[in-house]
Design a protein around this motif. Structure first.
Motif, mmCIF file in Angstrom:
data_model
loop_
_atom_site.group_PDB
_atom_site.id
_atom_site.type_symbol
_atom_site.label_atom_id
_atom_site.label_comp_id
_atom_site.label_asym_id
_atom_site.label_seq_id
_atom_site.Cartn_x
_atom_site.Cartn_y
_atom_site.Cartn_z
ATOM 1 N N ALA A 276 -7.739 11.126 -7.656
ATOM 2 C CA ALA A 276 -7.715 9.845 -8.370
ATOM 3 C C ALA A 276 -6.332 9.198 -8.264
ATOM 4 O O ALA A 276 -6.213 7.994 -8.010
ATOM 5 C CB ALA A 276 -8.095 10.044 -9.834
ATOM 6 N N HIS B 257 -4.114 9.658 -5.909
ATOM 7 C CA HIS B 257 -3.961 9.157 -4.534
ATOM 8 C C HIS B 257 -4.666 7.814 -4.377
ATOM 9 O O HIS B 257 -4.153 6.903 -3.722
ATOM 10 C CB HIS B 257 -4.573 10.154 -3.535
ATOM 11 C CG HIS B 257 -3.679 11.309 -3.192
ATOM 12 N ND1 HIS B 257 -2.502 11.157 -2.516
ATOM 13 C CD2 HIS B 257 -3.792 12.629 -3.443
ATOM 14 C CE1 HIS B 257 -1.929 12.349 -2.338
ATOM 15 N NE2 HIS B 257 -2.696 13.266 -2.897
ATOM 16 N N MET B 258 -5.857 7.695 -4.937
ATOM 17 C CA MET B 258 -6.629 6.453 -4.757
ATOM 18 C C MET B 258 -5.921 5.281 -5.428
ATOM 19 O O MET B 258 -5.864 4.184 -4.874
ATOM 20 C CB MET B 258 -8.051 6.628 -5.293
ATOM 21 C CG MET B 258 -8.840 7.654 -4.485
ATOM 22 S SD MET B 258 -10.539 7.859 -5.080
ATOM 23 C CE MET B 258 -11.308 6.475 -4.217
ATOM 24 N N VAL B 259 -5.381 5.510 -6.626
ATOM 25 C CA VAL B 259 -4.643 4.438 -7.293
ATOM 26 C C VAL B 259 -3.380 4.109 -6.502
ATOM 27 O O VAL B 259 -3.057 2.941 -6.276
ATOM 28 C CB VAL B 259 -4.299 4.825 -8.750
ATOM 29 C CG1 VAL B 259 -3.367 3.803 -9.381
ATOM 30 C CG2 VAL B 259 -5.579 4.943 -9.576
ATOM 31 N N ALA B 260 -2.676 5.160 -6.038
ATOM 32 C CA ALA B 260 -1.434 4.938 -5.285
ATOM 33 C C ALA B 260 -1.682 4.109 -4.030
ATOM 34 O O ALA B 260 -0.844 3.306 -3.619
ATOM 35 C CB ALA B 260 -0.801 6.287 -4.928
ATOM 36 N N ASN B 261 -2.851 4.277 -3.408
ATOM 37 C CA ASN B 261 -3.162 3.558 -2.173
ATOM 38 C C ASN B 261 -3.942 2.272 -2.397
ATOM 39 O O ASN B 261 -4.398 1.661 -1.435
ATOM 40 C CB ASN B 261 -3.970 4.470 -1.240
ATOM 41 C CG ASN B 261 -3.123 5.600 -0.711
ATOM 42 O OD1 ASN B 261 -1.905 5.468 -0.572
ATOM 43 N ND2 ASN B 261 -3.751 6.718 -0.422
ATOM 44 N N GLY B 262 -4.138 1.892 -3.647
ATOM 45 C CA GLY B 262 -4.888 0.660 -3.908
ATOM 46 C C GLY B 262 -6.368 0.775 -3.566
ATOM 47 O O GLY B 262 -7.047 -0.233 -3.404
ATOM 48 N N GLU B 263 -6.884 1.993 -3.457
ATOM 49 C CA GLU B 263 -8.287 2.168 -3.058
ATOM 50 C C GLU B 263 -9.236 2.016 -4.238
ATOM 51 O O GLU B 263 -10.425 1.733 -4.055
ATOM 52 C CB GLU B 263 -8.470 3.541 -2.412
ATOM 53 C CG GLU B 263 -7.721 3.664 -1.094
ATOM 54 C CD GLU B 263 -7.559 5.116 -0.621
ATOM 55 O OE1 GLU B 263 -7.152 5.281 0.523
ATOM 56 O OE2 GLU B 263 -7.826 6.051 -1.399
ATOM 57 N N ALA B 264 -8.740 2.257 -5.439
ATOM 58 C CA ALA B 264 -9.579 2.105 -6.636
ATOM 59 C C ALA B 264 -8.659 1.899 -7.830
ATOM 60 O O ALA B 264 -7.509 2.355 -7.827
ATOM 61 C CB ALA B 264 -10.457 3.339 -6.855
ATOM 62 N N THR B 265 -9.169 1.231 -8.837
ATOM 63 C CA THR B 265 -8.400 1.060 -10.070
ATOM 64 C C THR B 265 -8.742 2.179 -11.040
ATOM 65 O O THR B 265 -9.723 2.905 -10.870
ATOM 66 C CB THR B 265 -8.744 -0.281 -10.742
ATOM 67 O OG1 THR B 265 -10.116 -0.226 -11.173
ATOM 68 C CG2 THR B 265 -8.546 -1.446 -9.783
ATOM 69 N N VAL B 266 -7.917 2.277 -12.070
ATOM 70 C CA VAL B 266 -8.188 3.247 -13.131
ATOM 71 C C VAL B 266 -9.588 3.040 -13.706
ATOM 72 O O VAL B 266 -10.336 3.993 -13.916
ATOM 73 C CB VAL B 266 -7.111 3.115 -14.239
ATOM 74 C CG1 VAL B 266 -7.534 3.844 -15.505
ATOM 75 C CG2 VAL B 266 -5.779 3.651 -13.745
ATOM 76 N N GLU B 267 -9.947 1.774 -13.957
ATOM 77 C CA GLU B 267 -11.255 1.500 -14.551
ATOM 78 C C GLU B 267 -12.375 1.919 -13.611
ATOM 79 O O GLU B 267 -13.392 2.469 -14.046
ATOM 80 C CB GLU B 267 -11.411 0.006 -14.874
ATOM 81 C CG GLU B 267 -10.386 -0.524 -15.865
ATOM 82 C CD GLU B 267 -9.205 -1.172 -15.174
ATOM 83 O OE1 GLU B 267 -8.637 -0.541 -14.231
ATOM 84 O OE2 GLU B 267 -8.845 -2.288 -15.563
ATOM 85 N N GLU B 268 -12.209 1.615 -12.313
ATOM 86 C CA GLU B 268 -13.257 1.996 -11.353
ATOM 87 C C GLU B 268 -13.404 3.507 -11.266
ATOM 88 O O GLU B 268 -14.513 4.035 -11.184
ATOM 89 C CB GLU B 268 -12.944 1.410 -9.974
ATOM 90 C CG GLU B 268 -13.202 -0.091 -9.916
ATOM 91 C CD GLU B 268 -12.654 -0.750 -8.667
ATOM 92 O OE1 GLU B 268 -13.022 -1.903 -8.396
ATOM 93 O OE2 GLU B 268 -11.825 -0.125 -7.961
ATOM 94 N N ILE B 269 -12.288 4.210 -11.294
ATOM 95 C CA ILE B 269 -12.337 5.676 -11.255
ATOM 96 C C ILE B 269 -13.080 6.207 -12.480
ATOM 97 O O ILE B 269 -13.988 7.038 -12.369
ATOM 98 C CB ILE B 269 -10.907 6.245 -11.164
ATOM 99 C CG1 ILE B 269 -10.378 6.026 -9.748
ATOM 100 C CG2 ILE B 269 -10.871 7.722 -11.556
ATOM 101 C CD1 ILE B 269 -8.894 6.200 -9.607
#
Lengths: 320, 320
Positions: free
Chosen positions: A203, A205-217
């Motif tokens: 999670a 990593h995904m936020v760090a790379n702009g792949e997903a937001t906290v809310e989406e996760i």
């Protein structure tokens, strides 16, 4: 003298922060006499506030016979706190030196044979028990927050812990209403934290790379796999993805995709031993239930949880 | 002509296996006319059996006005199935060539402008839409099993998908009772599968190394973090571990432990941007609720789930 796990009625909780205070609330609700000790000057006031805040939830959960908040005593010294204990739960801050010294003092103060458990999530008991005169009765009883609601406790000893003490603690926690996993070896992160930490790192990593937001996760879990994990674990859940073939079919079908770059965590080699371990483990976990039984159970569980959390789909008023 | 998402009443489901059949059950329960097509000779019989098996659960969930199993038609050809469609959901086996050809045929058969979604969990639409004359209306609508119970759908277009089609599909799924995450880029595993795959891989490593059994892994989730994840995601849950300081305090406190070897997945650098992203994301997710509000919500949610799944602790009859 160590009482039997069933006869233990007096619990001492050392450290009264969020975790220690949560343990206090749990043991009070299960009908124990609880003695607490914490060196902070305002510890008693904070602790009683925490217990008061948790109490309505504990009433809804169902109190044990005789459970009462006035069965909590806050002792003036560590020695007083331990003098009559049948069991000691240590929940001090996560600092190795502090825990090592504290456990040695608890060992010196507690009656002979009484088991002393640490709530640590970070240190192996082998490293924490080195200062104690009787390391054999020291072990880890790792709870989840809040300890008065989440059932899981992971129990594991250090190199010098006696097997009897581990067996006693596992049984004691069960009698006290917890779900116990007794581990046969020290493992950083135990089991549940390793698993949730893997998800958590992906999670981040995904936020760090702009792949997903906290809310989406968060939404992707609560609206998706999280609905199943509250009552059916990831292994059995995945076994159902294999249809009537269960885990074996699932591994045959999706094994190759373990090599695809879905996460940043490298997959293990799916060799024969791992394959068999997963398949046989799922068969043991199913314990005679067929895949159809498990599917029906999963469906009912999801419905129950959707209803319990107010998420049954409404009627579609927006359409004729 | 593409109707508005609110006016769409006729759904075509292509592929009637576990996922496609689950979609059929979902759309029927939400009051749609559903036309299905599957090339397998026994597809209709299997499909009607799947819908019949799911129907009692769907009644318990609550059917939409007018929902009825006899609103399912099984069409003899793909072209017949698509002729009157307002929306097409493709759930064929996960084979790239097959999906590419099938999507091209669906594009040729469906009325102009009608959106065509693929249930794929494995392929980016960019690779699947290459054979179609009108790739702009092709996109991914990735469900979770079973689609008639788990709300999540991840919606994402390929490079040649029109933004309008993505917006239409997201709204359509919402009207049809799903929880939608609309992604702005193609990402292997989308969001939820990446997260659960990270946990799954760590679980496989643990079994491979004899560190935990299948049962222990499953129990550690269902008796621990899984109880929270059914209604509060991993980010907000971890924010509560920070006490009144929330996610910021949690990262200050536990950030360093990201470097410890709790899992085999390497942690990302916790730089300023990631730190801020997590903290601000949690603030957005909290949406005005204080940490105390969230704690109360979490506690109530866990109690509701323990009750719903029959796990309220009983009275301790084994003790006086």
């Amino acid at each position: 003298m160590r009482p039997t796990p069933e006869d233990a009625t007096r619990v001492t909780c050392v450290g009264a922060g969020v975790i220690g205070g949560g343990w206090v609330a749990h043991f009070l609700a299960r009908g124990y006499d609880v003695t607490a000790w914490d060196p902070a000057p305002d510890a008693e006031e904070k602790l009683r506030r925490l217990v008061d805040a948790a109490w309505p939830a504990l009433i809804r959960l169902g109190l044990a016979d005789g459970a009462a908040r006035d069965r909590l005593t806050v002792a003036p010294t560590l020695e007083d706190a331990c003098a009559q204990a049948h069991f000691v739960q240590e929940s001090a801050p996560e600092k190795l030196e502090l825990k090592r010294d504290l456990l040695a003092r608890l060992d010196a103060a507690a009656p002979e044979g009484v088991v002393i458990a640490s709530s640590t999530s970070g240190y192996p008991m082998t490293e924490m028990q080195t200062g104690a005169e009787n390391p054999g009765r020291l072990l880890v009883g790792h709870p989840f927050n809040p300890p008065y609601l989440i059932p899981l406790v992971e129990v594991v000893g250090g190199e010098r812990t006696e097997a009897d003490a581990v067996a006693w603690a596992s049984r004691f926690y069960e009698v006290a209403g917890k779900s116990v996993i007794t581990m046969d070896r020290e493992l950083p992160g135990f089991i549940a934290n390793r698993l949730q930490e893997a998800l958590w790192r992906e999670a981040l990593h995904m936020v760090a790379n702009g792949e997903a937001t906290v809310e989406e996760i968060d939404d992707s879990i609560t609206e998706g796999p999280g609905l199943r994990w509250a009552f059916m674990g990831p292994c059995l859940t995945f076994a159902l993805a294999g249809g009537e073939g269960g885990m074996a079919h699932m591994l045959d079908h999706f094994g190759p995709s373990l090599k695809s770059p879905w996460t940043r965590l490298e997959a293990p080699e799916l060799d024969r031993a791992l394959y068999d371990g997963m398949v046989e483990g799922c068969e043991r976990a199913a314990n005679g239930r067929s895949i159809a039984d498990l599917v029906a159970e999963r469906d009912q569980g999801v419905i129950d949880i959707l209803r319990a959390t107010g998420r049954l789909p409404g009627r579609r008023e927006e359409r004729k």
